[in-house]
Design a protein around this motif. Structure first.
Motif, PDB file in Angstrom:
ATOM      1  N   GLY A  57       0.820  -1.210   0.000  1.00 39.66           N
ATOM      2  CA  GLY A  57       0.000   0.000   0.000  1.00 39.66           C
ATOM      3  C   GLY A  57       0.852   1.258   0.000  1.00 39.66           C
ATOM      4  O   GLY A  57       0.574   2.217  -0.739  1.00 39.66           O
ATOM      5  N   GLN A  58       1.898   1.267   0.807  1.00 38.99           N
ATOM      6  CA  GLN A  58       2.796   2.420   0.833  1.00 38.99           C
ATOM      7  C   GLN A  58       3.449   2.637  -0.523  1.00 38.99           C
ATOM      8  O   GLN A  58       3.604   3.778  -0.969  1.00 38.99           O
ATOM      9  N   LEU A  65      -3.657   2.798   5.426  1.00 35.70           N
ATOM     10  CA  LEU A  65      -4.779   1.948   5.040  1.00 35.70           C
ATOM     11  C   LEU A  65      -5.772   1.783   6.183  1.00 35.70           C
ATOM     12  O   LEU A  65      -6.813   1.171   6.009  1.00 35.70           O
ATOM     13  N   GLY A  66      -5.433   2.344   7.360  1.00 38.09           N
ATOM     14  CA  GLY A  66      -6.285   2.163   8.528  1.00 38.09           C
ATOM     15  C   GLY A  66      -6.192   0.734   9.018  1.00 38.09           C
ATOM     16  O   GLY A  66      -5.175   0.050   8.848  1.00 38.09           O
ATOM     17  N   GLN A  67      -7.264   0.263   9.601  1.00 39.84           N
ATOM     18  CA  GLN A  67      -7.287  -1.111  10.103  1.00 39.84           C
ATOM     19  C   GLN A  67      -7.294  -2.074   8.926  1.00 39.84           C
ATOM     20  O   GLN A  67      -8.003  -1.877   7.941  1.00 39.84           O
ATOM     21  N   VAL A  68      -6.490  -3.109   9.040  1.00 40.65           N
ATOM     22  CA  VAL A  68      -6.466  -4.184   8.046  1.00 40.65           C
ATOM     23  C   VAL A  68      -6.649  -5.496   8.794  1.00 40.65           C
ATOM     24  O   VAL A  68      -5.997  -5.726   9.814  1.00 40.65           O
ATOM     25  N   GLN A  69      -7.549  -6.322   8.295  1.00 32.97           N
ATOM     26  CA  GLN A  69      -7.823  -7.617   8.930  1.00 32.97           C
ATOM     27  C   GLN A  69      -7.811  -8.692   7.856  1.00 32.97           C
ATOM     28  O   GLN A  69      -8.400  -8.522   6.790  1.00 32.97           O
ATOM     29  N   ILE A  70      -7.132  -9.792   8.142  1.00 34.50           N
ATOM     30  CA  ILE A  70      -7.145 -10.943   7.246  1.00 34.50           C
ATOM     31  C   ILE A  70      -7.911 -12.061   7.926  1.00 34.50           C
ATOM     32  O   ILE A  70      -7.527 -12.532   9.001  1.00 34.50           O
ATOM     33  N   PHE A  87      -7.439 -16.053   1.777  1.00 38.39           N
ATOM     34  CA  PHE A  87      -7.415 -14.842   2.589  1.00 38.39           C
ATOM     35  C   PHE A  87      -8.544 -13.933   2.125  1.00 38.39           C
ATOM     36  O   PHE A  87      -8.694 -13.680   0.934  1.00 38.39           O
ATOM     37  N   ASP A  88      -9.299 -13.429   3.056  1.00 40.31           N
ATOM     38  CA  ASP A  88     -10.282 -12.396   2.808  1.00 40.31           C
ATOM     39  C   ASP A  88      -9.760 -11.178   3.560  1.00 40.31           C
ATOM     40  O   ASP A  88      -9.778 -11.164   4.797  1.00 40.31           O
ATOM     41  N   ILE A  89      -9.264 -10.188   2.833  1.00 37.56           N
ATOM     42  CA  ILE A  89      -8.619  -9.035   3.446  1.00 37.56           C
ATOM     43  C   ILE A  89      -9.610  -7.876   3.491  1.00 37.56           C
ATOM     44  O   ILE A  89     -10.176  -7.498   2.466  1.00 37.56           O
ATOM     45  N   HIS A  90      -9.776  -7.321   4.685  1.00 35.47           N
ATOM     46  CA  HIS A  90     -10.664  -6.177   4.886  1.00 35.47           C
ATOM     47  C   HIS A  90      -9.807  -4.960   5.222  1.00 35.47           C
ATOM     48  O   HIS A  90      -8.989  -5.018   6.138  1.00 35.47           O
ATOM     49  N   VAL A  91     -10.014  -3.883   4.467  1.00 38.11           N
ATOM     50  CA  VAL A  91      -9.209  -2.664   4.595  1.00 38.11           C
ATOM     51  C   VAL A  91     -10.129  -1.511   4.944  1.00 38.11           C
ATOM     52  O   VAL A  91     -11.156  -1.309   4.279  1.00 38.11           O
ATOM     53  N   GLU A  92      -9.775  -0.759   5.960  1.00 37.06           N
ATOM     54  CA  GLU A  92     -10.592   0.381   6.377  1.00 37.06           C
ATOM     55  C   GLU A  92     -10.621   1.476   5.319  1.00 37.06           C
ATOM     56  O   GLU A  92     -11.668   2.076   5.076  1.00 37.06           O
TER      57      GLU A  92
END
Length: 132
Positions: A57-58, A65-70, A87-92
């Motif tokens: 991302g950088q 990216l805020g909170q990132v959860q896999i 992997f289901d990646i959730h990005v704020e």
């Protein structure tokens, strides 16, 4: 001299404790006294991929990216061997799908666990922006 050194001990049964530097990790093949080895591998993969995703991302100009959860899932065959990882990646952050795909591709090149696994057992990855 090796780059990584660990020591793993099992006093009895199927539970072992690994000493990794100053940290201890208990793994139980039966999943009773700790997570089983396959679960540890999947969690380790996700734990490596997440910071690689942030670096990706950088590299694409998304410093925050805020909170990132896999959320990771894996399938086992009849011999309890891993056959698939997802992997289901959730990005704020609100990031478009094309940029997310580019970040995922960059993370795949950065994550050491991704590089270490055989090609047929790499995570099938879906990323979601504006998730929180």
């Amino acid at each position: 001299m090796s780059d990584i050194e660990t020591s793993t001990v099992s006093e009895e049964g199927f539970t072992s404790t690994s000493q990794i530097g100053d940290f201890s990790l208990t793994v139980d093949a039966l999943g009773e006294d700790g997570p089983d080895p396959n679960s540890v591998l999947v969690a380790d993969y996700a734990s490596c991929f997440l910071p690689a995703f942030r670096v990706g991302g950088q590299q694409r100009g998304h410093e925050d990216l805020g909170q990132v959860q896999i959320d990771a899932e894996a399938d086992l065959d009849d011999d309890d061997d891993l056959t698939a990882i997802r992997f289901d990646i959730h990005v704020e952050a609100d990031v478009d799908d094309e940029t997310l795909a580019d970040i995922v591709e960059r993370a795949e090149g950065i994550c050491h666990v991704h590089s270490a696994l055989r090609e047929g057992l790499r995570a099938d990855i879906t990323a979601h922006a504006d998730a929180f």
